[in-house]
Design a protein around this motif. Structure first.
Motif, PDB file in Angstrom:
ATOM      1  N   SER A 143      42.350  37.100  35.749  1.00 52.72           N
ATOM      2  CA  SER A 143      40.982  37.046  36.341  1.00 52.72           C
ATOM      3  C   SER A 143      39.908  37.539  35.419  1.00 52.72           C
ATOM      4  O   SER A 143      38.725  37.227  35.599  1.00 52.72           O
ATOM      5  CB  SER A 143      41.165  37.970  37.586  1.00 52.72           C
ATOM      6  N   ARG A 146      37.234  35.459  34.201  1.00 53.32           N
ATOM      7  CA  ARG A 146      35.780  35.532  35.036  1.00 53.32           C
ATOM      8  C   ARG A 146      35.196  36.937  35.098  1.00 53.32           C
ATOM      9  O   ARG A 146      34.119  36.715  34.976  1.00 53.32           O
ATOM     10  CB  ARG A 146      36.045  34.959  36.364  1.00 53.32           C
ATOM     11  N   THR A 147      35.754  37.944  34.894  1.00 54.78           N
ATOM     12  CA  THR A 147      35.179  39.345  35.297  1.00 54.78           C
ATOM     13  C   THR A 147      34.625  39.724  33.778  1.00 54.78           C
ATOM     14  O   THR A 147      33.754  40.780  33.718  1.00 54.78           O
ATOM     15  CB  THR A 147      36.030  40.479  35.808  1.00 54.78           C
ATOM     16  N   TYR A 240      42.929  32.099  41.443  1.00 58.18           N
ATOM     17  CA  TYR A 240      42.536  33.672  41.295  1.00 58.18           C
ATOM     18  C   TYR A 240      43.276  34.407  42.248  1.00 58.18           C
ATOM     19  O   TYR A 240      42.904  34.733  43.415  1.00 58.18           O
ATOM     20  CB  TYR A 240      41.261  33.658  41.175  1.00 58.18           C
TER      21      TYR A 240
END
Length: 246
Positions: A143, A146-147, A240
């Protein structure tokens, strides 16, 4: 035609510990014969195999570096000889080394890219050649793609490559009735994630999700079991599995 569930076979790379072990055990409960791949820790892989066999499942351990095409060719052949074929390949094998882009040792970059990119490519290449119709390939991303947290740059670069090859392979296998997807876990309580983090940092990660806890390996294994089994209409996707982490 899909292979009956009771005759299905899964190969799980990195299956000797962490998320990989829980995935192997979860698929065994669904009736899969499971091959547990390991790179260096044969004893842990054999523990996973023993646990699956003790619970009434069927399992074996296969060794080899995921980035070595000869070793993986032998591993896939061993599984096919033992169980008659391969229906699902789950590639959990990976390494994570964190440092700012400015200071990361390039030798560490090369190590991560060898395992995370080349290793995924080699395993996917073997899977594309051997997985039976009705099967599935499940890769592992993160993830953090994306973060975009600081210090994760090199690791995220390797996992972004995993996502790209996953989406391309799904389309290359058109007409074969084989799905190809990636799972992108969020913060999950594994030794890989917890290593080097103090209690305050772990707490911060736990509070970042709306569910206000870290993921558990079992949470990720359920996602894999879904993709490996009933999720035949999910293909060429990145899921996700992160408890709602933004």
């Amino acid at each position: 035609m899909s292979t009956p569930e009771s005759n299905r076979v899964a190969l799980v790379t990195g299956g000797s510990g962490g998320i990989g072990r829980v995935v192997a055990e979860r698929l065994a409960r669904d009736g899969f014969a499971v091959a547990v791949q390991y790179a260096g820790n044969r004893a842990k892989a054999e523990e996973t195999v023993a646990a699956i066999n003790a619970a009434g499942g069927r399992a074996l351990a296969v060794g080899g570096d995921v980035a070595d095409e000869d070793a993986m060719g032998t591993a896939f052949d061993t599984v096919r000889s033992a169980f008659g074929g391969i229906d699902v390949v789950v590639n959990t094998a990976g390494i994570m080394i964190l440092a700012p882009v400015e200071t990361l040792d390039l030798a560490d970059l090369d190590r991560m890219h060898r395992t995370n990119i080349r290793g995924t490519f080699v395993v996917n290449q073997q899977a594309a050649r051997t997985v039976r119709p009705g099967g599935a390939v499940v890769n592992f991303s993160t993830s953090v793609v994306r973060t975009q947290l600081p210090t994760y740059g090199a690791y995220v670069a390797s996992k972004a490559a995993v996502e790209a090859m996953t989406l391309v392979l799904a389309r290359e296998l058109r007409g074969r009735d084989i799905t190809v997807n990636a799972v992108a876990p969020g913060p999950t309580a594994t030794p890989l994630f917890l290593q080097g983090k103090d209690e305050g940092t772990v707490d911060k990660f736990a509070k970042a999700t709306p569910l206000e806890r870290l993921g558990r390996p079992e949470d990720i294994a359920e996602t894999v079991a879904f993709l490996a089994g009933p999720a035949r209409w999910i293909n060429g996707q990145v899921l996700y599995a992160n408890g709602g982490l933004a």
